[in-house]
Design a protein around this motif. Structure first.
Motif: not given
Lengths: 455, 455
Positions: B190-191, B193-194, B229-233, B235-236
């Protein structure tokens, strides 16, 4: 052939913007724009300080600290220093964690991607306060114009515009400080364009704040690369496979090139008085007005009825919040906390506040009525007192909107509320004073260094 | 309900991929995949070494060196070391500068974004050669599947898929080395993807190589952030406002989730024998075959007639190139240089070669005929000799394609040609040997350290 008959890729959109950025002089800025830069800087600093110990910032710091270069720039609200690229990243994240930072009246949180890049450069290389203000104003100008050239289609497609447009703002601001010529400024914008990113799917996760952080870091890097001769397309905005066409289903180059220097987008910037989504601001404002005017205490209140527009119910209809973050998405909590505490700052959206029995008790007496005709920043509250009185307040435009901007004193009070989380009042006051007088400071790095804390 | 009746966002595409990446064991890899990893590593190393002194790499190094952290990882082909994030960036740029790196048979240059991240981590923390191979194979698997899930619409829209998909490859590979669990692997994706980015408008500028560089750096950073622990969606990939929908006009999640572990995309990787665009390879191949078989000298040749498909004329029709880079976009130069030198490596696409009177003289006797029915990697050459003989060669599949892969010996010869630009033969041989036996090495960092040069 007039401009309007040209297709976008016949116009040299990127070059026209680059030429404006390079040619702009500090003396061109109206005094009101320079003052607004102080307001924006002060508001940004408060938001970044208030979030500087948040788990989001801590996780990013833990991940990146082993790779920090020389201690060139301050990480806001902490004792740590880092190379300017990592400082820009971390401070860009801090800027947006509380979602309490500034908002252009149409789109984009303008300061979060720009100021971290500007402040880091001002610490690393000596620039004046005027340089800082000028770079900040131009960075905001570039990012808002580029953002609005594809808005709202770009946002509707799923792009988080604060990240995607923000990288241009950081590149433009840093490029101005570095004194890039027109071609290199166009490269800086191009290197920014090809790093433009950030998905709205990330809303609700720590990645939302990563977007302005990466925008600040990558935009700063883009300007540094261009300075050292790293080439890019000079048609990155307008070309068939450039930013405007690839990242949006509509692109209006006139929004970028029209009336450059004739107006400044920073003047259409809004500051939030309350630490939650803008849509609840009008009804919070109404409650605070009535509380103050009538000296209301929670135990006098029988019921609170709020009449709100559709977005309030779509975004903030949580009736039983359990954490501070959930509290930001509960208009019921927001109104109860405002009436109990007489404020709606970050402290009122803490988990402690959300679980406070006095707030919970009042929350259960808040009801909402949906009025589909109510505008986004409008609201009405009716407070029924136990003695039978009914107090009514219609707020057509919430405090903090362009029609009712926060005063300088309001902004300073908001700043102190946030800064008090991490620094003593006297240090916070020196920092606030530096923000107000930044344009007169010979060394802009001073304002960045004042963001350091002992632990 | 079968899988196919689910809409993409009902399927947990990101989680399914994360689960596969986390669960995969080295022992699952067929021997041919492990051998292919050695071939890919050797080919990548040659390309990165050959470009390591290029102006593109120098400009990036000049821009970023002031911000380097601790000397954790080697910058290929140079004496410099950097923190792992900057090493990944610089080596990712070097990988692609010559456009001589590997190509998956459908899309994406697979190794350029992945190996720089893997090698940097392997120097910083101790991993075995098996760990390196495993991470590389899985990184390529993730990036190719994600890339093909939106191909060709995503590429047609204007995205440089080596950058946009590459960041997932680097994140997956680094996440595997770091031992992320399923949730954190989903965050890493996710990280990534963004931060997915890279515009095709940049082709022809230094920014084309920036794309795999940033993909390597940002993908590595994504895995490190997720680890902390840096969170993301989670469902990226599949969400409404995730990668597949936002960055493409079509998204096929089955391409990502189907038959995971049942085949490996690395086996469909192609290596270029010639230092120019793939479309010219068949006719270059034909000329080299005839030159070798008949012992041709340039002064024997009256004329060269090439029959080519449409893409050759679209991309490489430059008749009077003046620089090495322009020479890569001139089929006339490519055939003349191949016949003069008996090779079509990087040296044959130098400015010196383009201006060589013998090459220029022969180039003027090269003609082309367009055959609209010819396939992309097909070509035919007819060489007319001064003694009246006519030599004809039809090449249905160029050397380097899946039907006619380069042999291990071919790849090693290509590697040495490129490595000789910056290192002595004995060091190059040690490095080549390390690539062949990497899966048996207890310390994978060794293969990275062998890329250092004295100056």
């Amino acid at each position: 052939m007039t401009t309007s008959t040209l297709t976008p890729d016949q116009q040299e959109v990127t070059r026209i913007l680059a030429r404006f950025l390079v040619g702009s002089r500090y003396e061109d800025l109206p005094a009101e724009v320079v003052h607004e830069a102080s307001r924006g800087l002060l508001n940004w600093y408060g938001c970044a300080l208030g979030a500087s110990r948040h788990a989001t910032v801590q996780a990013a710091l833990d991940a990146y600290q082993p790779f920090f270069g020389a201690a060139q720039a301050q990480i806001v609200g902490r004792p740590d220093r880092a190379d300017i690229l990592h400082a820009a990243l971390l401070n860009g994240i801090s800027s947006h964690v509380l979602d309490f930072d500034d908002t252009h009246y149409r789109a984009v949180h303008p300061s979060a991607p720009v100021l971290p890049a500007v402040l880091a450069l001002c610490e690393w290389r000596r620039f004046s306060g005027r340089d800082l203000v000028h770079a900040y104003v131009l960075g905001v100008e570039a990012e808002i114009r580029i953002g609005l050239s594809v808005f709202p289609e770009h946002y509707d497609r799923g792009w988080h515009i604060t990240g995607t447009a923000g990288v241009f703002g950081a590149a433009a601001a840093a490029g101005k400080l570095l004194g890039l010529d027109e071609e290199r400024m166009a490269w800086a914008l191009g290197i920014a364009a090809t790093q433009s990113a950030g998905l709205r799917e990330m809303f609700g996760s720590m990645c939302k704040s990563l977007h302005p952080g990466k925008a600040a870091q990558n935009g700063l890097g883009a300007a540094l690369m261009a300075q050292h001769g790293y080439t890019s397309s000079t048609r990155a905005l307008e070309a068939k496979r450039g930013f405007g066409r690839v990242m949006s289903d509509r692109f209006d180059p006139e929004v970028i090139t029209g009336n450059l220097g004739g107006q400044y987008e920073l003047m259409r910037n809004m500051y939030k008085p309350f630490a939650c989504g803008l849509v609840q601001h009008a009804v919070i404002d109404g409650c605070l007005q009535l509380r103050k005017e009538y000296g209301l205490r929670p135990d006098q209140i029988e019921a609170v009825h709020a009449t709100v527009g559709p977005l309030v119910m779509e975004l903030t209809a949580k009736t039983e919040p359990r954490t501070g973050l959930e509290g930001k998405f509960s208009v019921y909590h927001a109104l109860a906390a405002a009436l109990v505490y007489g404020a709606a700052g970050e402290a009122q959206f803490s988990t402690q506040s959300v679980l406070d029995p006095a707030v919970v008790a009042l929350r259960q007496r808040v009801t909402t009525t949906l009025d589909p005709h109510m505008r986004k920043l409008e609201g009405r509250v009716r407070i029924v007192l136990k003695d039978g009185r009914e107090l009514d307040r219609h707020v057509p435009e919430a405090l903090g909107t362009l029609a009712r901007p926060m005063s300088d004193a309001d902004l300073e009070e908001k700043f102190h509320g946030l800064a008090s989380e991490v620094m003593q009042r006297d240090q916070a006051q020196r920092l606030a004073d530096a923000c107000w007088k930044v344009a007169a400071m010979p060394d802009a790095g001073e304002v960045a260094r004042l963001g350091a804390t002992a632990r």
